[in-house]
Write a protein that holds these residues in place. Sequence first.
Motif, short mmCIF file in Angstrom:
data_model
loop_
_atom_site.label_atom_id
_atom_site.label_comp_id
_atom_site.label_asym_id
_atom_site.label_seq_id
_atom_site.Cartn_x
_atom_site.Cartn_y
_atom_site.Cartn_z
N VAL A 132 41.07 32.45 -47.80
CA VAL A 132 40.05 31.46 -48.15
C VAL A 132 39.13 31.33 -46.93
O VAL A 132 39.58 30.99 -45.85
N GLN A 133 37.86 31.65 -47.13
CA GLN A 133 36.91 31.64 -46.03
C GLN A 133 35.74 30.71 -46.38
O GLN A 133 35.07 30.90 -47.40
N VAL A 134 35.54 29.71 -45.52
CA VAL A 134 34.46 28.74 -45.71
C VAL A 134 33.37 29.08 -44.70
O VAL A 134 33.65 29.23 -43.50
N MET A 135 32.14 29.21 -45.20
CA MET A 135 31.01 29.58 -44.36
C MET A 135 29.88 28.60 -44.56
O MET A 135 29.59 28.23 -45.70
N GLY A 136 29.26 28.19 -43.48
CA GLY A 136 28.11 27.30 -43.60
C GLY A 136 27.90 26.46 -42.37
O GLY A 136 28.29 26.83 -41.27
N TYR A 137 27.33 25.28 -42.59
CA TYR A 137 26.96 24.39 -41.50
C TYR A 137 27.59 23.01 -41.66
O TYR A 137 27.88 22.58 -42.72
#
Length: 137
Positions: A132-137
């Motif tokens: 599970v990979q969360v990407m963002g700001y």
Amino acid sequence: MKVVTEELRFSTKGEIDLVDITSEVEEIVERSGIKEGQVLVFVPGATGAVVTIEHEKGLLEDFKRILKEIVPKGAGYKHDIIDNNAHSHLRATLLGPSLVLPVVDGKVVRGIWQQIFFVELDVRPRRRKLVVQVMGY
């Protein structure tokens, strides 16, 4: 941009086990601290899949039935000569190994009846790992 990667690990019951992983994915997104971006759920394996579907008993049974109808077990597949699970691989190919959902205001965006499920398609119980990979700001 920030990227946070975690693994989910669990055991399955074998063909066709549906494991609701919605709360685990949402907890990972919350822990990440990312407010705006995307979350990727990926199955490293050729006989598992990730889908969204309503967590309703009748619908889940319908889903299992339709998978069996579309790709029946023992239909003379050439791969069955190797390990007798061609239908598992073919079903996984149709469903797909990953899912990407938006993250808005630190929450996974999904419909009210839309849960995230891992689908075990192999013929035997397995110990599974999902990325599970969360990407963002």
